[in-house]
Structures are given as structure tokens and as C-alpha cells.
Design an enzyme around this catalytic site. Sequence first.
Site, short mmCIF file in Angstrom:
data_model
loop_
_atom_site.label_atom_id
_atom_site.label_comp_id
_atom_site.label_asym_id
_atom_site.label_seq_id
_atom_site.Cartn_x
_atom_site.Cartn_y
_atom_site.Cartn_z
N LYS A 96 0.92 -1.04 0.08
CA LYS A 96 0.05 -0.07 0.01
C LYS A 96 1.01 1.25 0.11
CE LYS A 96 -0.67 1.62 3.56
NZ LYS A 96 0.18 2.81 4.42
N ASP A 152 -5.35 1.06 8.69
CA ASP A 152 -5.27 0.78 7.33
C ASP A 152 -5.98 -0.63 7.06
OD1 ASP A 152 -3.63 2.68 6.18
OD2 ASP A 152 -1.67 1.71 6.58
#
Length: 286
Positions: free
Chosen positions: A14, A136
Site C-alpha cells: 500500500k 489501514d
Amino acid sequence: MSLDGGVKRAAPAKVNLYLHVGPPAPDGYHPVESWSVFADVGDQVLSRPADATSLKVEGPFGVEVPTDVENLILKALAMAGAGPAAVTLDKRLPVAAGLGGGTSDAGAALLAARDLGLTELDDAGLEAVMARLGADGPLCLWGRAAVARGRGERLTPAPFAPPLAAVLVNPRAPSPTGAVYRAYDAAPRPLEAVDLPDRFASPEAVAAFLRERTRNDLETPAMGLAPAIGQVLAALEPLPGVLLTRMSGSGATCFALFSDRAAAQDAARRLTEARPDWWVQACVLA
């Protein structure tokens, strides 16, 4: 992907194209806003039904990953009440790198468990488990570009943008999230919302918007704790064809955007030759 009675799932890196952070709320959580994308590089998780749950870690960064109850894969499976599985993690991403690696690994393991029929949780149930792992969590469960707000749990579709050629660089210096946030709290700033357009026509347009309107609020405190981050950014900025350089997440990985893959691959080659002690990876972000 099914494989000899098991399921293999990708756990992509990510990357935060920007990350705005507000001061901590009374409960200690920080409100955030971030446009996150995912790279075509990352870890791999292979799961098979077993008599008891186990975790084996391989790969270039495997020795740095805990295999006890502190591992996010094992935490996620336990919180989901998943049936026993033998999990093998191929750890290709640096640890504590600002790439959501451990969280992405946990999301991949949960999805593999559902593929194998080891958990009956629906999408909302899986998201609830991942939210307990950190800001996240829901984002890394699905591995799709999104804008995250709140504590990271409020996801909306990302603007349309072409695939972004990039280089990821980690100086092999850990940047623990908790320590970075504590350093940020010494001088927090109000959370700044961004009015994002619906679409971008080119990588150049994406980079120009990010440079003019956004930032990573954790970059300065992270550099104070890990000066190598500044060295990485200084090495990226003069490379031919660079459109934007920035740190991802809480660091220490930084990224540079380029107009095309050839420029990114050339930059990665130059950096690898100049700094063989760094982890350098050309990739595409989408």
C-alpha cells in the site's frame, strides 16, 4: 488462486499518495485523510486446511517477522474465529516500512480462510476484524485504491487516474508507526481535507496536484527518528524524469512517480547500483 488444496493470495504494498493527520482525539486515535493506491509488488500468502493453525515465514524479509501471537495474520484469524490453517507467508516487503505489509498479509489470510470455508464471516464481518488491527485494516483487506477518512475506516472511491509508474525505496531502517505518531503529537496540525477531482488525465496531472495541494504530515517527524528517510528523498529527487517524491505512510519507504515505466525502471537500476544496501523496486501503482 487455488493450489493443491490450498489458496494463494497476493498481499500488495500500500502506498499513501498523500496522508493528512489531525491531532489525537481524547481516545488517542488520530483522524486522517489519505489517497492510497496499491503496487503490483508485495507479499504472498498461501493457506491450507490443517489440524492446527500454524505460520511459516519465508522470503527475503522473513527473519524479521514474528511468528507468535503478535503476528497480524494469527491475530486476524483468531479474531475471525477461523478454522485451523497452515499459513505460509512469502515476505518480500520490508518490515515497518509504511507499506501496510503486515496488515495486507492479514487481509490476504482472512480472504484465503473464507475461500477455504474456514470462516463464515461476510464482507462486513471481515472488515470489522481488520478495523481492529489498525487504520489501514479495511483498506488493505480489499487492496483497491481509495480515499480513507475518519480513523481510516471510511472509504470512498479514489479519483480515476492512469496507472502510475513508480519506484519504491526503503533504506532498510525501520520506522515504527507508534513512535512516529508520538513524535508527530509534539506539534500536531489541524486535519486538512482535500477537494479531489473526479479524474486525472495523466501521471503529470496527478503529480502536480499532489505536489501543490497535499503532503504527508508524518514525513518530518519520521525523518527526525530515521534520518535515512531524508537521504532516500535526496537520492530520488534528481533522478531523470521524476514527477514527485514523497514518503509513504509512517515510513521509512519513499516513492517517486514517473511519467512512464521505462523512466521508473531506469531510475531503479541507477539507485540499485548506487545504493546496493537499500531495497529498491520499480512498480506500477493503481
